[in-house]
Design a protein around this motif. Structure first.
Motif, short mmCIF file in Angstrom:
data_model
loop_
_atom_site.label_atom_id
_atom_site.label_comp_id
_atom_site.label_asym_id
_atom_site.label_seq_id
_atom_site.Cartn_x
_atom_site.Cartn_y
_atom_site.Cartn_z
N UNK A 150 -64.54 32.63 14.02
CA UNK A 150 -65.59 31.59 14.10
C UNK A 150 -65.47 30.47 13.07
N UNK A 151 -64.24 30.09 12.76
CA UNK A 151 -63.96 28.94 11.89
C UNK A 151 -62.89 28.13 12.62
N UNK A 152 -63.10 26.83 12.87
CA UNK A 152 -62.10 26.09 13.65
C UNK A 152 -60.76 26.00 12.92
N UNK A 153 -59.68 26.23 13.68
CA UNK A 153 -58.33 26.13 13.12
C UNK A 153 -57.84 24.69 13.13
N UNK A 154 -58.28 23.92 14.14
CA UNK A 154 -57.88 22.52 14.29
C UNK A 154 -59.12 21.73 14.72
N UNK A 155 -59.35 20.58 14.09
CA UNK A 155 -60.43 19.68 14.52
C UNK A 155 -59.83 18.30 14.76
N UNK A 156 -59.92 17.82 15.99
CA UNK A 156 -59.44 16.48 16.35
C UNK A 156 -60.65 15.60 16.67
N UNK A 157 -60.40 14.33 16.95
CA UNK A 157 -61.50 13.39 17.20
C UNK A 157 -61.37 12.72 18.56
N UNK A 158 -62.52 12.47 19.16
CA UNK A 158 -62.60 11.73 20.41
C UNK A 158 -63.90 10.92 20.34
N UNK A 159 -64.08 9.99 21.26
CA UNK A 159 -65.34 9.25 21.30
C UNK A 159 -65.92 9.29 22.71
N UNK A 160 -67.24 9.43 22.78
CA UNK A 160 -67.98 9.27 24.02
C UNK A 160 -68.73 7.93 23.94
N UNK A 217 -68.69 11.22 28.29
CA UNK A 217 -67.98 12.47 28.03
C UNK A 217 -67.70 13.33 29.23
N UNK A 218 -67.97 12.80 30.44
CA UNK A 218 -67.64 13.62 31.62
C UNK A 218 -66.98 12.80 32.73
#
Length: 387
Positions: A308-318, A345-346
């Protein structure tokens, strides 16, 4: 200044603009696709390796549009000779006593979408390593799956060029002059088109200001999180683990969604379907991680096979509208300026059909879908025209 006049200029070479340009070129329209960044890039909303494709929606109009979108994705696969979609199914979980989940069930049944309803007692036989929250129902949209996003964008842009379309990247638009022939000025040149389509994602409002229009669009940065499997393969696409959506547990909260481990072996993509407001050119200054705390608690409770700890965090925009529905419409003053915005976002899964209807508007045709749910007029008090 060039005397050349395009049938249509499309601003923004994300998936919506690229699909629009592709349809225009297929219809023998002389088309220019402008992109402010050098391609490929990860500055907007269309990058990354995967998206969910599904017909499971609460609204009829989305489910019906997705029927054609699936057909158009299959056509793009055939034309490009590349796999763009992998069927995994989509597990939808939601509070049975809330309107959203029952509405989604009703829409799927009404539109005869293949679906499996999972009883609480048999849930773990069908979906191991997931804890169904008390009071939640569960169903599987069996035709849903994973879209390969980067691959899809490259394929559509390649097909557009094969059909004679021109892409100019690294050209930021600095001015738009409406008229029977629209003039678009970039840092590198001046272009003229009989029609203009604006599909600029988070930069849409900045561009529409040039055409005297402001829409109620909010730009948010999304933390795209990948979580490590404790036992590799537990949640993998090769082990037939489905995509999932956990519908909002209560008012004021947002859905959580996930895709099976695929692009990063041993890491499952699980994200919160909302982020924190940002300026599109200053995305990386937005450091809010409140959504990651919500995800960590959910994973601890419901996805016990993940760390329960993110290994990778990337970015996107909605780019989000107040009602989370798209804007697909003509400018209220200039009918030859077409706007595709607020995909909230969809929108990725809809892009072939969105591109089709935007191209129809640009060609002055009656669109093949009812676009009234996506009209600018629904924001009449907020959509300010300064003309």
């Amino acid at each position: 200044m060039s005397t050349e006049v395009y049938d249509c200029i499309v601003i923004g070479a994300g998936i919506q603009g690229s699909c629009t340009a592709y349809h225009l070129a297929k219809n023998k329209q002389k088309t220019l696709l402008l992109e402010q960044f050098l391609l490929p890039h990860s500055r907007g909303s269309s990058h990354g390796q995967t998206r969910i494709i599904r017909k499971a929606y609460e609204e009829d109009f989305y489910t019906q549009m997705m029927q054609e979108s699936y057909e158009l994705w299959a056509q793009l696969e055939r034309e490009a000779g590349v796999q763009l979609y992998r069927r995994t199914g989509l597990l939808v979980m939601g509070p049975e006593n809330r309107k959203g989940f029952s509405q989604l069930k009703a829409t799927m049944e009404k539109n005869k979408i293949p679906v499996e309803f999972l009883e609480k007692k048999e849930f773990n036989q069908h979906i191991p390593n997931v804890n169904l929250t008390d009071g939640n129902g569960a169903l599987v949209d069996t035709t849903a799956g994973v879209l390969y996003a980067d691959r899809s964008l490259r394929a559509v842009q390649g097909l557009y060029q094969t059909n004679g379309g021109v892409i100019k990247d690294g050209e930021k638009v600095i001015d738009i002059k409406p008229g029977d022939v629209v003039t678009v000025t970039t840092g590198s040149g001046l272009y003229r088109g009989r029609s203009l389509v604006i599909t600029a994602g988070p930069w849409a409002n900045k561009l529409m200001t040039c055409a005297g229009l402001q829409l109620p669009l909010k730009v948010v940065k999304i933390n795209v999180c990948y979580w490590e499997e404790k036992i590799p393969g537990t949640y993998s696409v090769d082990h037939q683990f489905p995509c999932f959506i956990q519908m909002e547990p209560k008012e004021g909260e947002y859905d959580i969604y996930g895709l099976p481990s695929n692009e990063y072996p041993g890491l499952m993509k699980v994200c919160y379907h909302m982020g924190s407001e940002t300026e599109p050119d200053e995305r990386d200054k937005q450091k809010d991680r409140g959504d990651i705390d919500i995800l960590a608690r959910y994973i601890t409770r419901c996805l016990p096979g993940l760390v329960p700890v993110p290994a990778v965090v990337e970015s996107c925009m909605y780019t989000v509208t107040p009602d989370h529905h798209f804007i697909l419409d003509c400018h209220p003053t200039y009918s030859n300026i077409i706007i595709g915005a607020g995909f909230s976002g969809h929108g990725f899964k809809f892009s072939p059909v969105v591109g089709k209807v935007l191209s129809q508007l640009a060609m002055g045709q009656i669109p093949s879908h009812d676009l009234s749910p996506f009209s600018i007029h629904r924001f009449q008090s907020n959509a300010r025209s300064s003309l």
